[in-house]
Design a protein around this motif. Sequence first.
Motif, mmCIF file in Angstrom:
data_model
loop_
_atom_site.group_PDB
_atom_site.id
_atom_site.type_symbol
_atom_site.label_atom_id
_atom_site.label_comp_id
_atom_site.label_asym_id
_atom_site.label_seq_id
_atom_site.Cartn_x
_atom_site.Cartn_y
_atom_site.Cartn_z
ATOM 1 N N TRP A 86 47.142 60.684 -20.865
ATOM 2 C CA TRP A 86 48.199 61.451 -21.532
ATOM 3 C C TRP A 86 48.559 62.685 -20.728
ATOM 4 C CZ3 TRP A 86 46.044 61.681 -27.235
ATOM 5 C CH2 TRP A 86 46.075 60.394 -27.771
ATOM 6 N N ARG A 87 49.807 63.123 -20.879
ATOM 7 C CA ARG A 87 50.265 64.374 -20.284
ATOM 8 C C ARG A 87 50.991 65.170 -21.351
ATOM 9 N NH1 ARG A 87 53.829 62.441 -15.422
ATOM 10 N NH2 ARG A 87 54.943 64.295 -16.165
ATOM 11 N N LEU A 88 50.841 66.480 -21.299
ATOM 12 C CA LEU A 88 51.423 67.335 -22.328
ATOM 13 C C LEU A 88 52.934 67.168 -22.394
ATOM 14 C CD1 LEU A 88 51.023 69.514 -24.472
ATOM 15 C CD2 LEU A 88 51.168 71.227 -22.663
ATOM 16 N N ASP A 89 53.594 67.063 -21.231
ATOM 17 C CA ASP A 89 55.055 66.971 -21.244
ATOM 18 C C ASP A 89 55.559 65.616 -21.718
ATOM 19 O OD1 ASP A 89 54.190 65.572 -19.047
ATOM 20 O OD2 ASP A 89 55.722 66.339 -17.679
ATOM 21 N N ARG A 90 54.653 64.639 -21.862
ATOM 22 C CA ARG A 90 55.052 63.328 -22.362
ATOM 23 C C ARG A 90 54.799 63.158 -23.853
ATOM 24 N NH1 ARG A 90 55.650 59.535 -18.304
ATOM 25 N NH2 ARG A 90 56.613 58.315 -19.976
#
Length: 204
Positions: A86-90
Amino acid sequence: MSEDIINYRRHGSRFKARRRAVDIIFEAEFRDLDPVKIVEERVELAKDPANAVKPVPEYTATIVEGTATNLDAIDDAISMNLASEWRLDRLPAVDRAVLRVAAWELLFNDEVPNQVAMTEGIELAAQYSHDKAPAYVNAVLDGVSRAADLKLADAAAAKADTTEVATEAAEDAELDALIGNVVSEDSQAADRKPVEGDSDSTSG
């Protein structure tokens, strides 16, 4: 825990303030605006009943300003506790807003117990987001909470070290003053002691 108690907590003033903060932070990101400016505008608009704008709770303003001021540290703490894929901007924007509000409380508001900040954040995720959101929000906030506990422990240790150093310095200064007084008294006593033979030389 009964449903009445849960509903009471969800509709308490602090929960409403957190929910309003989530709304504003979400709106600010969506419109690419400064969330603090949005708060200031809403405060002014709310002064005129004709605008039909709800007053901004004081705690909402505190959350929004604190989140904006410490956004980089908050986002870093969240990102470190996301699953590797996971990525915060996604993440959905509303989930980012919920996580940022809860993470600010965990990291920067010592007045709110960690468990309260986590519980309220999970409940906000349940209200605003998809069915799976509360579970991963819980996992992320648990990691942020542990980091916050370590931060507090480090701060307490640093304070204890500072206090110990200050105490030792004060003790050293007191000892130096005591030694200085003793030396001064010995010197004065030596000055007052008559030198042997002085009386004979003056009488001749």
